[in-house]
Scaffold this motif. Sequence first.
Motif, PDB file in Angstrom:
ATOM      1  N   MET A   1      54.346  11.358  45.241  1.00 57.84           N
ATOM      2  CA  MET A   1      53.831  10.946  44.031  1.00 57.84           C
ATOM      3  C   MET A   1      53.013  11.822  43.348  1.00 57.84           C
ATOM      4  N   GLU A   2      53.536  12.056  41.862  1.00 60.33           N
ATOM      5  CA  GLU A   2      52.816  12.953  40.855  1.00 60.33           C
ATOM      6  C   GLU A   2      51.085  12.496  41.005  1.00 60.33           C
ATOM      7  N   ILE A   3      50.400  13.593  40.849  1.00 62.14           N
ATOM      8  CA  ILE A   3      48.740  13.703  40.809  1.00 62.14           C
ATOM      9  C   ILE A   3      48.761  13.558  39.166  1.00 62.14           C
ATOM     10  N   PHE A   4      47.906  12.832  39.017  1.00 64.71           N
ATOM     11  CA  PHE A   4      47.363  12.452  37.369  1.00 64.71           C
ATOM     12  C   PHE A   4      46.394  13.787  37.134  1.00 64.71           C
ATOM     13  N   PRO A   5      46.724  14.362  36.134  1.00 70.14           N
ATOM     14  CA  PRO A   5      46.175  15.568  35.698  1.00 70.14           C
ATOM     15  C   PRO A   5      44.549  15.616  35.370  1.00 70.14           C
ATOM     16  N   VAL A   6      43.766  16.133  36.173  1.00 69.80           N
ATOM     17  CA  VAL A   6      42.157  16.452  35.871  1.00 69.80           C
ATOM     18  C   VAL A   6      41.732  17.866  35.680  1.00 69.80           C
ATOM     19  N   ILE A   7      41.248  17.935  34.840  1.00 65.90           N
ATOM     20  CA  ILE A   7      40.927  19.192  34.101  1.00 65.90           C
ATOM     21  C   ILE A   7      39.437  19.640  34.069  1.00 65.90           C
TER      22      ILE A   7
ATOM     23  N   TRP B   1      54.775   2.790  35.757  1.00 65.44           N
ATOM     24  CA  TRP B   1      53.494   2.788  35.442  1.00 65.44           C
ATOM     25  C   TRP B   1      52.563   3.230  36.186  1.00 65.44           C
ATOM     26  N   ILE B   2      51.695   4.319  36.047  1.00 64.40           N
ATOM     27  CA  ILE B   2      50.896   5.057  36.662  1.00 64.40           C
ATOM     28  C   ILE B   2      49.150   4.803  36.168  1.00 64.40           C
ATOM     29  N   ASP B   3      48.583   4.499  37.226  1.00 65.35           N
ATOM     30  CA  ASP B   3      46.868   4.467  37.051  1.00 65.35           C
ATOM     31  C   ASP B   3      46.328   5.705  36.420  1.00 65.35           C
ATOM     32  N   VAL B   4      45.644   5.444  35.434  1.00 61.26           N
ATOM     33  CA  VAL B   4      44.487   6.481  34.927  1.00 61.26           C
ATOM     34  C   VAL B   4      43.314   6.398  35.803  1.00 61.26           C
TER      35      VAL B   4
END
Length: 318
Positions: A1-7, A203-206
């Motif tokens: 599963m892809e990881i939501f980008p946190v910068i 659908w991916i959770d933020v």
Amino acid sequence: MEIFPVIDLSKLNGEERKPTMEVIHDACENWGFFELVNHGISHDLLDAVERLTKEHYRKCMEQRFKEMVASKGLEAVQSEIDDLDWESTFYLRHLPESNMVEIPDLEEDYRKTMKVFALELEKLAEQLLDLLCENLGLEKGYLKKAFCGSKGLTFGTKISNYPPCPKPDLIKGLRAHTDAGGIILLFQDDKVSGLQLLKDGQWIDVPPMKHSIVINLGDQLEVITNGKYKSVLHRVLAQTDGTRMSIASFYNPGSDAVICPAPELVEKEEKESQVYPKFVFEDYMKLYAGLKFQAKEPRFEAMKAVESTVNMGPIATA
């Protein structure tokens, strides 16, 4: 599963600048969303904004929302509702002129705090636009100049609360849509989730994170970047427990700004058959008002038809 980008924005100031810029570029190309930490807005200010927003909802808006739900019989619905969102909202306008003094029931402390918060968000939006310019090979300031109409740009905040919903399978907190404008900066609840984006058909959770600012790109940035960066469908799921706070600030073009792809981003062979139209932002917003919850592509096609009947000069970028 892809990881939501946190910068981590603080990494732009050191040896990690290049990989951080690459993550921002990838997020803009492939997600349309990313989440910022260490963004320069003080935690004390964010805590004050959250406290005052939740107090205002409890004092001034919660009962009104309950009365609306009762009047429409929403607690007893048996089939899916597709023409209404389970949210309680009001809007603050900052630019070109503030409307904060006109909003009833806002206590002075809340007004002052939101004014300071808006100024911080405006600075952050302009910093982010210049980072996007750098990644795209555009001159510094290009995107801000492209947003400016004769009266400057428009900037406002939608303050939403999503109360507990008895039928979250039948009513959305906010139906799926792309945002019409430029760049959106969201300060969201760190305890109650619900925001999702559509990526590769899923659908991916933020993820809710304390003191973070979520960024997403609107339709105008997709047009100006000639599709290099994309606006992305997103929605809010209603929840059975907890009231979710959402403070979304929209850094948008001025009403008479002329929007079109940046010439540097249009390939030579594209010039004869340009994918994206050229239009006045206000005209797009009039179209969007009736088609917000539909696909963006027909909106772009409709603006092409308008473009063919209107003779618009080049954007002034100096």
